[in-house]
Design a protein around this motif. Sequence first.
Motif, PDB file in Angstrom:
ATOM      1  N   UNK A  48       6.593  31.549  -7.284  1.00 41.37           N
ATOM      2  CA  UNK A  48       7.983  31.763  -7.249  1.00 41.37           C
ATOM      3  C   UNK A  48       8.970  31.078  -6.319  1.00 41.37           C
ATOM      4  N   UNK A  49       8.501  30.234  -5.567  1.00 35.40           N
ATOM      5  CA  UNK A  49       9.430  29.562  -4.660  1.00 35.40           C
ATOM      6  C   UNK A  49       8.978  28.244  -4.649  1.00 35.40           C
ATOM      7  N   UNK A  50       8.680  27.331  -5.421  1.00 34.28           N
ATOM      8  CA  UNK A  50       8.325  26.058  -5.530  1.00 34.28           C
ATOM      9  C   UNK A  50       9.447  24.838  -5.430  1.00 34.28           C
ATOM     10  N   UNK A  51       9.124  23.950  -4.454  1.00 33.32           N
ATOM     11  CA  UNK A  51      10.001  22.962  -4.218  1.00 33.32           C
ATOM     12  C   UNK A  51       9.458  21.568  -4.001  1.00 33.32           C
ATOM     13  N   UNK A  52      10.283  20.423  -4.284  1.00 32.82           N
ATOM     14  CA  UNK A  52       9.870  19.303  -4.136  1.00 32.82           C
ATOM     15  C   UNK A  52      10.175  18.645  -2.862  1.00 32.82           C
ATOM     16  N   UNK A  53       9.348  17.975  -2.210  1.00 28.31           N
ATOM     17  CA  UNK A  53       9.479  17.468  -0.860  1.00 28.31           C
ATOM     18  C   UNK A  53       8.813  15.959  -0.857  1.00 28.31           C
ATOM     19  N   UNK A  54       9.740  15.115  -0.123  1.00 27.09           N
ATOM     20  CA  UNK A  54       9.305  13.846  -0.021  1.00 27.09           C
ATOM     21  C   UNK A  54       7.759  13.716   0.665  1.00 27.09           C
ATOM     22  N   UNK A  55       6.991  12.673   0.130  1.00 22.94           N
ATOM     23  CA  UNK A  55       5.919  12.344   0.707  1.00 22.94           C
ATOM     24  C   UNK A  55       5.490  10.770   0.812  1.00 22.94           C
ATOM     25  N   UNK A  56       4.439  10.269   1.498  1.00 23.17           N
ATOM     26  CA  UNK A  56       4.117   9.040   1.547  1.00 23.17           C
ATOM     27  C   UNK A  56       2.799   8.961   0.799  1.00 23.17           C
ATOM     28  N   UNK A  57       2.548   8.078  -0.023  1.00 19.35           N
ATOM     29  CA  UNK A  57       1.168   7.907  -0.609  1.00 19.35           C
ATOM     30  C   UNK A  57       0.576   6.465  -0.210  1.00 19.35           C
ATOM     31  N   UNK A  58      -0.865   6.496   0.082  1.00 17.83           N
ATOM     32  CA  UNK A  58      -1.315   5.067   0.066  1.00 17.83           C
ATOM     33  C   UNK A  58      -2.738   5.459  -0.818  1.00 17.83           C
ATOM     34  N   UNK A  59      -3.490   4.519  -1.308  1.00 12.35           N
ATOM     35  CA  UNK A  59      -4.642   4.682  -1.724  1.00 12.35           C
ATOM     36  C   UNK A  59      -5.693   5.782  -0.952  1.00 12.35           C
ATOM     37  N   UNK A  60      -5.442   5.928   0.064  1.00 12.29           N
ATOM     38  CA  UNK A  60      -6.498   6.779   0.741  1.00 12.29           C
ATOM     39  C   UNK A  60      -5.897   7.790   1.750  1.00 12.29           C
ATOM     40  N   UNK A  61      -4.706   7.854   1.798  1.00  6.74           N
ATOM     41  CA  UNK A  61      -3.946   8.870   2.498  1.00  6.74           C
ATOM     42  C   UNK A  61      -2.590   9.453   2.107  1.00  6.74           C
ATOM     43  N   UNK A  62      -2.351  10.581   2.326  1.00 14.71           N
ATOM     44  CA  UNK A  62      -1.159  11.311   1.956  1.00 14.71           C
ATOM     45  C   UNK A  62      -0.372  11.850   3.148  1.00 14.71           C
ATOM     46  N   UNK A  63       0.761  11.559   3.389  1.00  8.60           N
ATOM     47  CA  UNK A  63       1.627  12.097   4.544  1.00  8.60           C
ATOM     48  C   UNK A  63       2.823  12.725   4.071  1.00  8.60           C
ATOM     49  N   UNK A  64       2.990  13.932   4.444  1.00  8.54           N
ATOM     50  CA  UNK A  64       4.178  14.586   4.333  1.00  8.54           C
ATOM     51  C   UNK A  64       5.064  14.728   5.421  1.00  8.54           C
ATOM     52  N   UNK A  65       6.141  13.863   5.667  1.00  9.61           N
ATOM     53  CA  UNK A  65       6.633  13.957   7.017  1.00  9.61           C
ATOM     54  C   UNK A  65       7.075  15.270   7.730  1.00  9.61           C
ATOM     55  N   UNK A  66       7.687  16.268   6.974  1.00  6.19           N
ATOM     56  CA  UNK A  66       7.963  17.429   7.647  1.00  6.19           C
ATOM     57  C   UNK A  66       6.812  18.132   8.196  1.00  6.19           C
ATOM     58  N   UNK A 124       0.788  -1.059  -0.034  1.00  2.80           N
ATOM     59  CA  UNK A 124      -0.158  -0.020   0.029  1.00  2.80           C
ATOM     60  C   UNK A 124       0.867   1.263  -0.103  1.00  2.80           C
ATOM     61  N   UNK A 125       1.924   1.326   0.536  1.00  2.00           N
ATOM     62  CA  UNK A 125       2.988   2.433   0.833  1.00  2.00           C
ATOM     63  C   UNK A 125       3.632   2.581  -0.552  1.00  2.00           C
ATOM     64  N   UNK A 126       3.535   3.832  -1.099  1.00  2.00           N
ATOM     65  CA  UNK A 126       4.559   4.567  -2.116  1.00  2.00           C
ATOM     66  C   UNK A 126       5.236   5.961  -1.866  1.00  2.00           C
ATOM     67  N   UNK A 127       6.584   5.789  -1.900  1.00  4.79           N
ATOM     68  CA  UNK A 127       7.371   6.925  -1.504  1.00  4.79           C
ATOM     69  C   UNK A 127       7.297   7.944  -2.815  1.00  4.79           C
ATOM     70  N   UNK A 128       7.227   9.198  -2.755  1.00  8.23           N
ATOM     71  CA  UNK A 128       7.007  10.092  -3.782  1.00  8.23           C
ATOM     72  C   UNK A 128       7.445  11.234  -3.350  1.00  8.23           C
ATOM     73  N   UNK A 129       7.014  12.285  -4.250  1.00  4.66           N
ATOM     74  CA  UNK A 129       7.448  13.806  -3.932  1.00  4.66           C
ATOM     75  C   UNK A 129       5.962  14.711  -4.260  1.00  4.66           C
ATOM     76  N   UNK A 130       5.925  15.754  -3.237  1.00  5.61           N
ATOM     77  CA  UNK A 130       4.939  16.731  -3.729  1.00  5.61           C
ATOM     78  C   UNK A 130       5.570  17.940  -3.808  1.00  5.61           C
ATOM     79  N   UNK A 131       4.937  18.833  -4.668  1.00  2.00           N
ATOM     80  CA  UNK A 131       5.367  20.164  -4.905  1.00  2.00           C
ATOM     81  C   UNK A 131       4.723  21.241  -3.854  1.00  2.00           C
ATOM     82  N   UNK A 132       5.755  21.740  -3.154  1.00  2.00           N
ATOM     83  CA  UNK A 132       5.002  22.723  -1.994  1.00  2.00           C
ATOM     84  C   UNK A 132       5.698  24.200  -2.193  1.00  2.00           C
ATOM     85  N   UNK A 133       5.279  25.147  -1.359  1.00  2.00           N
ATOM     86  CA  UNK A 133       5.639  26.378  -1.440  1.00  2.00           C
ATOM     87  C   UNK A 133       4.899  27.471  -2.159  1.00  2.00           C
ATOM     88  N   UNK A 134       5.014  28.790  -2.240  1.00  2.00           N
ATOM     89  CA  UNK A 134       4.312  29.784  -2.828  1.00  2.00           C
ATOM     90  C   UNK A 134       4.680  30.020  -4.369  1.00  2.00           C
TER      91      UNK A 134
END
Length: 294
Positions: free
Chosen positions: A107-125, A95-105
């Motif tokens: 002009x200042x976008x950055x990729x950050x690690x996240x965990x994904x399952x079919x029903x949940x998204x978790x951004x560790x920081x 069920x768990x996949x490690x990937x990235x999400x794009x965060x920030x405002x």
Amino acid sequence: MSDDEEYAKLLEGTILEVPKAKRPRKSAEPAPEPELVGLQSSRLRLFKHGGRLPFNVVAALLELGHKYNIEVIRQEALSRMKTCFCHSFATFRASVTFGTVVRGSEGHRYAEMALFTPVLEVIPTQDAIRAVNVIRLVKQTSMLPMALYLCTMVPAATLATGVMRPDGGYDTLSQEDLIRCIDARTTLAMRTCRKRETIWYSRWWRGVDAMCGSSRACREAVAVKMKAEREARTIFPTAHPLASLAPEIRTLSLCAACLEAMLAAEVEETRFVWEKLPADLHLDVPEWNATLTK
């Protein structure tokens, strides 16, 4: 404010409002709890939302379900959380996949690690510390190793000071859990290096030669990878031994037999990391399951 942001704030208890009564309320009749009104509404929306929800929404549901002792809400939230904060290696792999999400405002976008399952998204920081505290709140200790593992990936300054919540408060680790994370960071860094060393070196070759369709070519492909690893002298910014090396392995020009053997070795090394995870975090979790089957 987007609909999702408004929904998240609703569940956080920051904009909860009690609808106007349709009839006068007797003075002796208690007013409904604002959070409870919002919780009943959010439950209906959760039922309709069959896809992936952000962790802060699910955590808010779990906190409120626990506070008001509404078991159906509590179980719905827990079932989603357990797809990520699981105690079974088989569930983790499925069920768990490690990937990235794009965060920030803008002009200042950055990729950050996240965990994904079919029903949940978790951004560790932003979510890991709160996950530990919510799990301790509901006394689901079998979920702690994965939550604390994610905390070890959080920057040291964030671990020490905590993460600000939408209501202005802070999620912080207890001193005991903070020490667990600090101690585990070194151990997990060593496991990350050890796993890579084992995969790229000799172990996976055992018993493969007889089945190899192109022994020289396969050995040369791995030798090139080993040389690149040595020359890069890479320092991994985050200890993450549960991350799969399968994508890297699949880039090598290997015959089918060698590819299968190397992927199997990668699974076994990850399984070993999983088996040792509670001990690395100084936790005793009798339910912890490191087998390949549920």
